[in-house]
Enzyme design. Structure first.
Site, mmCIF file in Angstrom:
data_model
loop_
_atom_site.group_PDB
_atom_site.id
_atom_site.type_symbol
_atom_site.label_atom_id
_atom_site.label_comp_id
_atom_site.label_asym_id
_atom_site.label_seq_id
_atom_site.Cartn_x
_atom_site.Cartn_y
_atom_site.Cartn_z
ATOM 1 N N ASP A 27 -66.625 -14.563 76.468
ATOM 2 C CA ASP A 27 -65.206 -13.989 76.915
ATOM 3 C C ASP A 27 -64.993 -12.924 75.842
ATOM 4 O O ASP A 27 -65.162 -12.982 74.639
ATOM 5 C CB ASP A 27 -64.093 -15.198 76.261
ATOM 6 C CG ASP A 27 -64.507 -16.482 76.891
ATOM 7 O OD1 ASP A 27 -65.361 -16.574 77.528
ATOM 8 O OD2 ASP A 27 -63.757 -17.582 76.494
ATOM 9 N N GLU A 209 -58.730 -22.260 80.993
ATOM 10 C CA GLU A 209 -59.259 -21.872 79.794
ATOM 11 C C GLU A 209 -58.342 -20.322 79.686
ATOM 12 O O GLU A 209 -57.910 -19.622 80.781
ATOM 13 C CB GLU A 209 -60.625 -21.609 79.854
ATOM 14 C CG GLU A 209 -61.221 -22.836 79.771
ATOM 15 C CD GLU A 209 -62.867 -22.801 79.688
ATOM 16 O OE1 GLU A 209 -63.561 -23.588 78.890
ATOM 17 O OE2 GLU A 209 -63.397 -22.005 80.100
HETATM 18 C C1 FRU Z 1 -64.309 -19.738 78.286
HETATM 19 C C2 FRU Z 1 -64.597 -20.536 76.983
HETATM 20 C C3 FRU Z 1 -63.342 -20.961 76.013
HETATM 21 C C4 FRU Z 1 -64.022 -21.167 74.773
HETATM 22 C C5 FRU Z 1 -65.060 -20.125 74.766
HETATM 23 C C6 FRU Z 1 -66.342 -20.691 73.982
HETATM 24 O O1 FRU Z 1 -65.497 -19.118 78.719
HETATM 25 O O2 FRU Z 1 -65.028 -22.123 77.381
HETATM 26 O O3 FRU Z 1 -62.628 -21.789 76.677
HETATM 27 O O4 FRU Z 1 -62.848 -20.544 73.748
HETATM 28 O O5 FRU Z 1 -65.541 -20.171 76.103
HETATM 29 O O6 FRU Z 1 -67.302 -19.845 73.884
#
Ligand code: FRU
Length: 502
Positions: A27, A209
């Site tokens: 992300d 998310e």
């Molecule tokens: C989304 C996610 C988020 C989390 C991060 C962990 O891709 O699962 O929810 O904060 O990646 O790397």
């Protein structure tokens, strides 16, 4: 493997997109424009090119196309992994981390607490601050600042609200398994008060998310601001796997009320096509917008990958690119507010590379026709097409007569398809070789597509950005042909322009 081990040539490294030098990323985090610089932080494994050791990597750019990688900004430790979050410029030093004359940047991130921590098993929100414009960061001594005793409370996006209800910070985050966005309010970024929740609604086929909340003028009218709530979900996207959806509505400083909700509560899978998607392709996830972008522009970047096969894509020594930055705006389409997206960045300043290619008013006979002089692996293709008798017509990019990625229109179905089943290396994961589709309708009888091709990806913007599809591809380096095709009849190219980039 260790970060520095490169085993094969780096032929998939994008020219126009960010990828880390030799590590894993997912992300985008903490996107902010500050003192003339775009900062891109991101979920990073500093030690390997698969997910793990989550920390915030850091890159900067002034043109949104060329990026400089910096040392890890916020590192995991024995107590916590550093999950996704955002950054604000705390101009009035409300947090007290800086001074009135030298206000801080403040990062709000999720602490994913490890077994050795007193908070083990929990996800809670924490702060770090920077007093040197974002290059070095100090964790707040009293972290976490907001816990709900939950193991699935993450991805805080903080914005400054300045409206009828007052002036304060708003946090949107998720209770991922409950398909809920949770909203909080603060005056100092340290003390948070619960305001409201949103969801479940529309797509709930996977955890929610990385939410975001921002205002946009409808049809460019500053007197008609609407609020957009974006939520990424995994899996459960329109073409399976990870994807992002959005809702449009009102926000009164406490509650977001959507005017575009199709289904309240848990999803009806048959209605996926009715929801609003940030992108219909397989590789557009965890999209989030910049804080403080110049001229009130709303700019978003997503992670160009899909959790279905993210850890297996055949790139080395790095793994996963980001998407191009997109400028988004809100327009009335068929009586409803819809996001319109355009790739952004200073393309005009890129060095000239290769000959431009153009065509006007050219018939496509049934079959496949190579465009001599149009080949490339880093290019923008702008094409307007009018249907004739063909059931499907369009382009094949990164082709060589055997493999290629097909980008086509099926006018009777009203769909745009991206077919990457023969795109090159597809066998690293069973769900990668896909044919995906998005709804599109002709405008005054024709279809326009803008396609960005960049070594391991295609990003397709249809009908002026009303629908987009982003997909990874892994073709042989030498497969660079561009062809046009028509199946079962004819079509017409009204206009075709191809720009080659370096
Ligand atoms: C989304 C996610 C988020 C989390 C991060 C962990 O891709 O699962 O929810 O904060 O990646 O790397």
């Amino acid at each position: 493997m260790t970060a520095a081990t490169a085993t094969t040539a780096d032929t998939f490294r994008p020219a126009l997109h960010y990828a880390a030098r030799n590590t894993w990323l997912n992300d985008p985090n903490g996107l902010i424009f500050h003192e003339g610089v775009y900062h891109l932080y991101y979920q990073n494994n500093p030690l390997d090119n698969v997910w793990g050791n989550m920390s915030w990597g850091h890159a900067t750019s002034t043109d949104l196309l060329t990026w400089t990688e910096h040392p890890v900004a916020i590192a995991c430790d024995e107590e916590e992994d550093i999950f996704s979050g955002s950054i604000v410029f705390d101009q009035d030093n409300t947090s007290g981390f800086g001074t009135d004359s030298a206000p801080p940047l403040v990062a709000i991130y999720t602490s994913a607490f490890k077994p050795g921590s007193a908070h083990r098993g929990l996800q809670a929100q924490s702060l770090a601050y920077s007093l040197d414009s974002g290059y070095t960061w100090t964790k707040h001594a009293a972290n976490p600042v907001l816990s709900r005793g939950s193991a699935e409370f993450r991805d805080p996006k903080v914005i400054r609200y300045d409206g009828d209800a007052g002036s304060y910070w708003i946090m949107v985050a998720v209770e991922a398994q409950d398909f809920q966005v949770v909203l909080y309010k603060s005056h100092d970024l340290k003390n948070w008060e619960a305001l409201s929740t949103f969801g479940p609604a529309n797509a709930t086929g996977g955890v929610w998310e990385c939410p975001d909340l921002f205002p946009l003028p409808l049809d460019g009218d500053p007197g008609n601001p609407q609020w957009v709530l974006t939520v990424n979900l995994n899996p459960g996207g329109p073409n399976t796997g990870s994807a992002g959806q959005y809702f449009v509505g009102g926000f009164d400083g406490t509650t977001f009320a959507s005017s575009t909700t199709v289904t309240e509560g848990l999803q009806d899978p048959a209605r996926l096509g009715e929801y609003q998607w940030l992108d219909w392709g397989r590789d557009y996830y965890a999209a989030v917008s910049f804080s403080d972008a110049p001229d009130d522009r709303r700019l978003m970047i997503a992670w160009m990958n899909n959790w279905e096969y993210a850890n297996q894509i055949p790139t080395t020594p790095w793994r996963s690119p980001m998407t191009l930055a997109r400028e988004i705006s809100l327009h009335t389409v068929d009586g409803k507010p819809r996001l319109i997206q355009k790739a952004t960045g200073n393309f005009a300043a890129l060095p000239e590379a290769g000959q431009a290619f153009s065509l006007t008013d050219t018939a496509i006979a049934e079959g496949t026709h190579i465009l001599e002089g149009a080949a490339g692996s880093v290019q923008r293709i702008d094409i307007t097409l009018t249907p004739g008798t063909a059931e499907e017509f369009g382009l094949v990019v990164r082709g060589d007569g055997t493999c290629g990625t097909r980008i086509g229109i099926r006018p009777a179905e009203g769909t745009l398809v991206v077919d990457r089943r023969e795109s090159g290396d597809t066998d690293f994961h069973e769900s990668f070789p896909s044919i995906d589709s998005a709804p599109v309708r002709a405008t005054e009888g024709s279809y326009d597509l803008t396609v960005y091709v960049d070594r391991c990806s295609v990003e397709v913007f249809a009908q002026g950005g009303q629908a987009t599809m982003t997909e990874l591809i892994f073709p042989p380096e030498t497969s660079t042909d561009v062809t046009v095709y028509a199946i079962g009849g004819t079509a017409t190219i009204n206009r075709l322009d191809i720009t080659q980039f370096g």
